[in-house]
Write a protein that holds these residues in place. Sequence first.
Motif, PDB file in Angstrom:
ATOM      1  N   PHE A  43       4.847  -7.110 -12.899  1.00  0.00           N
ATOM      2  CA  PHE A  43       6.219  -7.603 -12.314  1.00  0.00           C
ATOM      3  C   PHE A  43       7.320  -7.257 -13.023  1.00  0.00           C
ATOM      4  N   GLY A  47       7.884  -1.921 -12.163  1.00  0.00           N
ATOM      5  CA  GLY A  47       6.543  -2.114 -12.005  1.00  0.00           C
ATOM      6  C   GLY A  47       5.649  -1.814 -13.061  1.00  0.00           C
ATOM      7  N   VAL A 271      -1.113  -7.633  -7.688  1.00  0.00           N
ATOM      8  CA  VAL A 271      -1.338  -6.088  -7.355  1.00  0.00           C
ATOM      9  C   VAL A 271      -1.272  -5.523  -8.895  1.00  0.00           C
ATOM     10  N   GLY A 302       1.769  -2.333 -12.152  1.00  0.00           N
ATOM     11  CA  GLY A 302       1.324  -2.657 -10.731  1.00  0.00           C
ATOM     12  C   GLY A 302       1.753  -1.641  -9.690  1.00  0.00           C
ATOM     13  N   ASN A 303       1.724  -0.502 -10.147  1.00  0.00           N
ATOM     14  CA  ASN A 303       2.168   0.630  -9.156  1.00  0.00           C
ATOM     15  C   ASN A 303       0.986   1.523  -8.596  1.00  0.00           C
ATOM     16  N   VAL A 304       0.790   1.064  -7.176  1.00  0.00           N
ATOM     17  CA  VAL A 304      -0.377   1.845  -6.689  1.00  0.00           C
ATOM     18  C   VAL A 304       0.141   2.518  -5.598  1.00  0.00           C
ATOM     19  N   LEU A 306      -1.083   2.326  -1.796  1.00  0.00           N
ATOM     20  CA  LEU A 306      -1.823   1.579  -1.004  1.00  0.00           C
ATOM     21  C   LEU A 306      -2.923   2.494  -0.210  1.00  0.00           C
TER      22      LEU A 306
ATOM     23  N   LYS B 262       2.753  -4.151   3.430  1.00  0.00           N
ATOM     24  CA  LYS B 262       3.208  -2.919   2.232  1.00  0.00           C
ATOM     25  C   LYS B 262       4.008  -3.242   1.500  1.00  0.00           C
ATOM     26  N   TRP B 265       3.086  -6.164  -0.955  1.00  0.00           N
ATOM     27  CA  TRP B 265       2.257  -5.688  -1.864  1.00  0.00           C
ATOM     28  C   TRP B 265       2.633  -4.818  -3.050  1.00  0.00           C
ATOM     29  N   MET B 268       6.623  -6.873  -4.543  1.00  0.00           N
ATOM     30  CA  MET B 268       6.162  -7.981  -4.819  1.00  0.00           C
ATOM     31  C   MET B 268       5.211  -8.132  -5.873  1.00  0.00           C
ATOM     32  N   LYS B 269       4.136  -7.151  -5.607  1.00  0.00           N
ATOM     33  CA  LYS B 269       3.012  -7.106  -6.592  1.00  0.00           C
ATOM     34  C   LYS B 269       2.013  -8.140  -6.423  1.00  0.00           C
ATOM     35  N   ILE B 270       2.155  -8.778  -5.065  1.00  0.00           N
ATOM     36  CA  ILE B 270       1.330  -9.914  -5.033  1.00  0.00           C
ATOM     37  C   ILE B 270       0.491  -9.361  -3.965  1.00  0.00           C
ATOM     38  N   VAL B 271      -1.000  -9.995  -3.905  1.00  0.00           N
ATOM     39  CA  VAL B 271      -2.083  -9.834  -2.868  1.00  0.00           C
ATOM     40  C   VAL B 271      -1.627 -11.032  -1.737  1.00  0.00           C
ATOM     41  N   PHE B 311      -5.246  -0.374   5.034  1.00  0.00           N
ATOM     42  CA  PHE B 311      -4.308   0.641   4.809  1.00  0.00           C
ATOM     43  C   PHE B 311      -5.129   1.944   5.096  1.00  0.00           C
TER      44      PHE B 311
END
Lengths: 312, 312
Positions: A43, A47, A271, A302-304, A306, B262, B265, B268-271, B311
Amino acid sequence: MNKQSYLQICEKIAPYIHRTPVLSSQLINEISGCEVFFKCENFQKMGAFKMRGATNAILNLTAAQRAKGVVTHSSGNFAQALSLAARSLGVKAYIVMPSSAPKVKIEAVKAYGGIVSICPPTLEDREESSKAIEQEKGASFLHPSNDDDVIHGQGTAAIELLEDHPSLNAIFTPVGGGGLLAGTALATSIFAPDCKVYAGEPAEVDDAYRSLKSGKIETNETANTMADGLKTQLGDRNFPIIQEHVKAIFLVEETEILEALKLIWTRMKIVVEPSAAVAFAALLKNKGLFKNQKVGIIISGGNVDLDNLPFN
Amino acid sequence: MNKQSYLQICEKIAPYIHRTPVLSSQLINEISGCEVFFKCENFQKMGAFKMRGATNAILNLTAAQRAKGVVTHSSGNFAQALSLAARSLGVKAYIVMPSSAPKVKIEAVKAYGGIVSICPPTLEDREESSKAIEQEKGASFLHPSNDDDVIHGQGTAAIELLEDHPSLNAIFTPVGGGGLLAGTALATSIFAPDCKVYAGEPAEVDDAYRSLKSGKIETNETANTMADGLKTQLGDRNFPIIQEHVKAIFLVEETEILEALKLIWTRMKIVVEPSAAVAFAALLKNKGLFKNQKVGIIISGGNVDLDNLPFN
């Protein structure tokens, strides 16, 4: 470093970073057999925890140095962190990225205002391109992990975590370049001397584990891990700190990283990047050693992408 | 319903649910052109708002009814919610699930203590199996969305959101069975009469949109949406509330749902589950109407199958 100098860093970087939340989950605690406190740097601004070290490093430059900009070579989170930290402070950031870097990462750096130079994908080319910019622009080179100011900046995540939960028995981080681990270990040795610091490292890139054993910086021949933030090497600034202050490095297999990653995503609903799950995987693998203890985990980022997740 | 009766519900269910956080993001605000407040029911117990309605419905049964258990037919979040709420209250939960339900969902229900009966995958079979359990066990049937106690329980998420942010101009929810939308609209009409309630609905399952237009409950022939929580129909208990208190339902295409998903995710980095992104997608599509306003979004849940993400 002492408490006072650390608190000054915390105060200096505070306007440019988020104080990230510490989350926990009853179910995760049950699975782990201990109380787990996740310091959620996913967060953080851009990120990842790298925002802390990048900000501290730029703030420690003189006005004359800042006027000429900063330069680094990185294809990962530090490239974004330095770009955003530099923009926040009105400084130019030159970022050397290998031609092999994913387009999404190059775009992210540009979106944060970084001035990108693409070079061939070898370490030699990266260093050469970066040196050329230092000379041409007079920009200050900042290393992503092997730099005292960067290391001290990264340590502020642990300081915040210990402010929120002063009685932690242990803190886990992942280890790649070693900046987060060294920063965490050094800060913890000062703010909570009884709290032990551990790292998780992918077995596929076990250079830090082997370095601790041999007493000199080891390298990897290959780097086949989903934890793409951890493919980098220790350096001469962070390795001695790790030798002195880290209790142990635990290796984890790719399947264990994936399992930990899935647990965090599905149970915590947050994430996090695979590198972030490596620390938790190390705790799960060694949970017998931490029964009923209070354990902090630094969630590194949390940088992915997707469209390229490690799930089926 | 009035303020007093709602606050009694909030107090009654409080020991069994989480008070979920409200998150926001500067970047999401910039993209949306308004201030967006996400009420994060993905962090709710069992991962969705349905925990609220299920708990309230069981609490409103008599001791004699509770002793005989509850029954529902659902393959989604309500099955898990009823199982967990029932277990928390020492009540048996019989869950009828179609043979087509993903194994991961059946396992999740069992993990929460639900007693699962598998039936053929038609609505008729589900209702028949459920009725048989009502008769045999004397269990009370609880509908996932078309039940006053369930509707009132779901409304408590909006009440908490309005307690935290009393000056919201609008609240968005997704609409499927209609329990969350009706509950939100009814509670908001009482706690913040000037705040307007809107819904997002997948264009692929636009029954609620068409029902509002025609004035009677419409059905769908097909349901080809990634928002699998929204494939259900409105009922006679929630539809009149929606007619009276919902300002508009906005349709969104699958590409728009994916884009919103997307954004949540990665930024916000939340699922969150695809259904949860439908409300935000509806705001993004109509952001011209909400410029500079304060908009709440009820993030309905975060239960996803990591091995079957939408995705690439």
